[in-house]
Design a protein around this motif. Sequence first.
Motif, PDB file in Angstrom:
ATOM      1  N   PHE A 281       0.830  -1.207   0.000  1.00 18.76           N
ATOM      2  CA  PHE A 281       0.000   0.000   0.000  1.00 18.76           C
ATOM      3  C   PHE A 281       0.863   1.255   0.000  1.00 18.76           C
ATOM      4  N   LYS A 282       1.917   1.243   0.816  1.00 22.54           N
ATOM      5  CA  LYS A 282       2.796   2.409   0.888  1.00 22.54           C
ATOM      6  C   LYS A 282       3.568   2.629  -0.413  1.00 22.54           C
ATOM      7  N   ASN A 283       3.699   1.590  -1.212  1.00 19.61           N
ATOM      8  CA  ASN A 283       4.428   1.704  -2.486  1.00 19.61           C
ATOM      9  C   ASN A 283       3.514   1.381  -3.661  1.00 19.61           C
ATOM     10  N   ILE A 284       2.284   1.814  -3.550  1.00 22.90           N
ATOM     11  CA  ILE A 284       1.288   1.452  -4.555  1.00 22.90           C
ATOM     12  C   ILE A 284       1.617   2.037  -5.930  1.00 22.90           C
ATOM     13  N   GLY A 285       2.352   3.122  -5.973  1.00 26.87           N
ATOM     14  CA  GLY A 285       2.680   3.733  -7.260  1.00 26.87           C
ATOM     15  C   GLY A 285       3.982   3.246  -7.865  1.00 26.87           C
ATOM     16  N   THR A 286       4.634   2.261  -7.263  1.00 26.64           N
ATOM     17  CA  THR A 286       5.913   1.765  -7.778  1.00 26.64           C
ATOM     18  C   THR A 286       5.718   1.086  -9.126  1.00 26.64           C
ATOM     19  N   ILE A 287       6.564   1.458 -10.071  1.00 24.69           N
ATOM     20  CA  ILE A 287       6.480   0.947 -11.442  1.00 24.69           C
ATOM     21  C   ILE A 287       7.654   0.020 -11.703  1.00 24.69           C
ATOM     22  N   GLY A 288       7.402  -1.085 -12.410  1.00 24.87           N
ATOM     23  CA  GLY A 288       8.445  -2.043 -12.732  1.00 24.87           C
ATOM     24  C   GLY A 288       9.439  -1.502 -13.743  1.00 24.87           C
ATOM     25  N   ASP A 289      10.609  -2.130 -13.800  1.00 23.59           N
ATOM     26  CA  ASP A 289      11.659  -1.681 -14.719  1.00 23.59           C
ATOM     27  C   ASP A 289      11.332  -1.998 -16.177  1.00 23.59           C
ATOM     28  N   THR A 290      10.593  -3.078 -16.400  1.00 22.23           N
ATOM     29  CA  THR A 290      10.296  -3.521 -17.766  1.00 22.23           C
ATOM     30  C   THR A 290       8.815  -3.319 -18.075  1.00 22.23           C
ATOM     31  N   PRO A 291       8.486  -2.572 -19.132  1.00 25.50           N
ATOM     32  CA  PRO A 291       7.073  -2.378 -19.502  1.00 25.50           C
ATOM     33  C   PRO A 291       6.429  -3.702 -19.915  1.00 25.50           C
ATOM     34  N   MET A 292       5.102  -3.737 -19.889  1.00 24.44           N
ATOM     35  CA  MET A 292       4.371  -4.911 -20.350  1.00 24.44           C
ATOM     36  C   MET A 292       4.430  -4.993 -21.871  1.00 24.44           C
ATOM     37  N   ALA A 293       3.853  -6.062 -22.415  1.00 25.97           N
ATOM     38  CA  ALA A 293       3.971  -6.307 -23.854  1.00 25.97           C
ATOM     39  C   ALA A 293       3.422  -5.163 -24.697  1.00 25.97           C
ATOM     40  N   ASP A 294       2.375  -4.492 -24.193  1.00 28.45           N
ATOM     41  CA  ASP A 294       1.780  -3.388 -24.970  1.00 28.45           C
ATOM     42  C   ASP A 294       2.436  -2.054 -24.674  1.00 28.45           C
ATOM     43  N   GLY A 295       3.516  -2.052 -23.886  1.00 27.17           N
ATOM     44  CA  GLY A 295       4.234  -0.824 -23.583  1.00 27.17           C
ATOM     45  C   GLY A 295       3.779  -0.107 -22.330  1.00 27.17           C
ATOM     46  N   THR A 296       2.715  -0.607 -21.689  1.00 29.81           N
ATOM     47  CA  THR A 296       2.204   0.023 -20.470  1.00 29.81           C
ATOM     48  C   THR A 296       3.141  -0.275 -19.298  1.00 29.81           C
ATOM     49  N   ASN A 297       3.392   0.755 -18.507  1.00 25.49           N
ATOM     50  CA  ASN A 297       4.205   0.547 -17.311  1.00 25.49           C
ATOM     51  C   ASN A 297       3.425  -0.274 -16.291  1.00 25.49           C
ATOM     52  N   ARG A 298       4.082  -1.253 -15.685  1.00 25.33           N
ATOM     53  CA  ARG A 298       3.417  -2.177 -14.754  1.00 25.33           C
ATOM     54  C   ARG A 298       3.494  -1.658 -13.323  1.00 25.33           C
ATOM     55  N   LEU A 299       2.345  -1.557 -12.666  1.00 30.33           N
ATOM     56  CA  LEU A 299       2.280  -1.258 -11.241  1.00 30.33           C
ATOM     57  C   LEU A 299       2.531  -2.566 -10.494  1.00 30.33           C
ATOM     58  N   VAL A 300       3.725  -2.721  -9.942  1.00 28.40           N
ATOM     59  CA  VAL A 300       4.168  -4.030  -9.489  1.00 28.40           C
ATOM     60  C   VAL A 300       3.420  -4.529  -8.251  1.00 28.40           C
ATOM     61  N   ASN A 301       2.782  -3.648  -7.501  1.00 27.15           N
ATOM     62  CA  ASN A 301       2.099  -4.064  -6.277  1.00 27.15           C
ATOM     63  C   ASN A 301       0.602  -4.269  -6.452  1.00 27.15           C
ATOM     64  N   LEU A 302       0.152  -4.275  -7.702  1.00 27.84           N
ATOM     65  CA  LEU A 302      -1.262  -4.494  -8.005  1.00 27.84           C
ATOM     66  C   LEU A 302      -1.384  -5.542  -9.097  1.00 27.84           C
ATOM     67  N   PRO A 303      -2.516  -6.250  -9.166  1.00 25.76           N
ATOM     68  CA  PRO A 303      -2.737  -7.145 -10.293  1.00 25.76           C
ATOM     69  C   PRO A 303      -2.610  -6.396 -11.616  1.00 25.76           C
ATOM     70  N   GLU A 304      -2.195  -7.092 -12.631  1.00 26.14           N
ATOM     71  CA  GLU A 304      -1.818  -6.458 -13.897  1.00 26.14           C
ATOM     72  C   GLU A 304      -2.937  -5.618 -14.508  1.00 26.14           C
TER      73      GLU A 304
END
Length: 363
Positions: free
Chosen positions: A107-130
């Motif tokens: 919850f405290k890091n809910i906005g954290t984004i992964g280093d590698t984008p998803m297949a469609d180029g969207t940045n992945r929020l790593v602490n939430l379901p895709e």
Amino acid sequence: MAYGKGKNKDLIKRVVELGPLPTSRELSELRSRILIALGTMAASVWPRDIVEPIPQGKDIDAVMLRVQSELSQSGLNNVWGEKARLLAKTAVLEQWKRAQRNLFGRFKNIGTIGDTPMADGTNRLVNLPEVFSHTLTTEDIEQLNGLAADRDFSATLQLFCDLSSSDCGLSAVQADALRAMASSVRSRFRCPVWNQDAVIQVHLDYRCVRGGKAALSASLDTFGACVMRQTSAEVDLHLTSTSPRGESMTTPMRLAREVVQTVFRHQSDDVRAASLIIELGLERVRPMMVVLRPPNAPSAAECRTVVAEDFGFTNTSSIVVLRSRTRIGEERLPGSAAITAATKRRLRRRRRGSFEGSYLRRR
């Protein structure tokens, strides 16, 4: 407990093998009964939802003691029922705490984004379901980050409790994202389960031994004397029966001379046998003993720099460097008390925790 339950904090503790051996029919039955007790006791206190406040230990004991009494009435010796209760209680509390800490961290890091984008180029929020990486907008993330910044641990758990019955003033997609976050944590951290191939470690006290305190003390004295003399030892420990008034379970314990000479080389004068452990596996049993010795801190005499390190729980440590303008003479080292006291003060200011387990390095 075999490690002293908080006692002997100033001493270094080590576990030594006492000769693994094939399990016996009696010990196999004991292990099976303990496995059943562990599962029953853990399930009796596991919460309906991991966001519920963790109760006091005595409240958990009140429930588990009732289960222990029922197991005793069904034929399990009460001493082994108590050992199962302590193991189950520790496992449940640790799993419960880990689940809540994991949820709070996400919850405290809910906005954290992964280093590698998803297949469609969207940045992945790593602490939430895709799926929520696509449905949450930048404004949603900013609002959720602000919500997390305003809440401490208790307030965060209360928020997730309230989300079970309302949206708590959030938009529908924001509330669904937090519910999905909590759901993924619940799926990951479930009630502890002991599989049929689990190894059960039991810390023995005098009630686990036929003959009580006298028999247990005699065994420890035998092992301690052999460590001092650098010789082998053989002790047949008679464990309390699985069921009340049953036959004792004979467990051979062998301290090999090679083990003594390898483990206790150059330090046998200060070592003593403190307690015994038995690990019950599916096919083998591993008796062990816990030995204690005082730490061997090197002298800081004639040094100008002393480095002290206090180890943390997970690959972390605190390091303090004490430096003198001149070489430290013996007259300034009354048992190194001054340096030790100064080091403790500096370490405690840097991080909470004790200085036990630390050592001094000199230069």
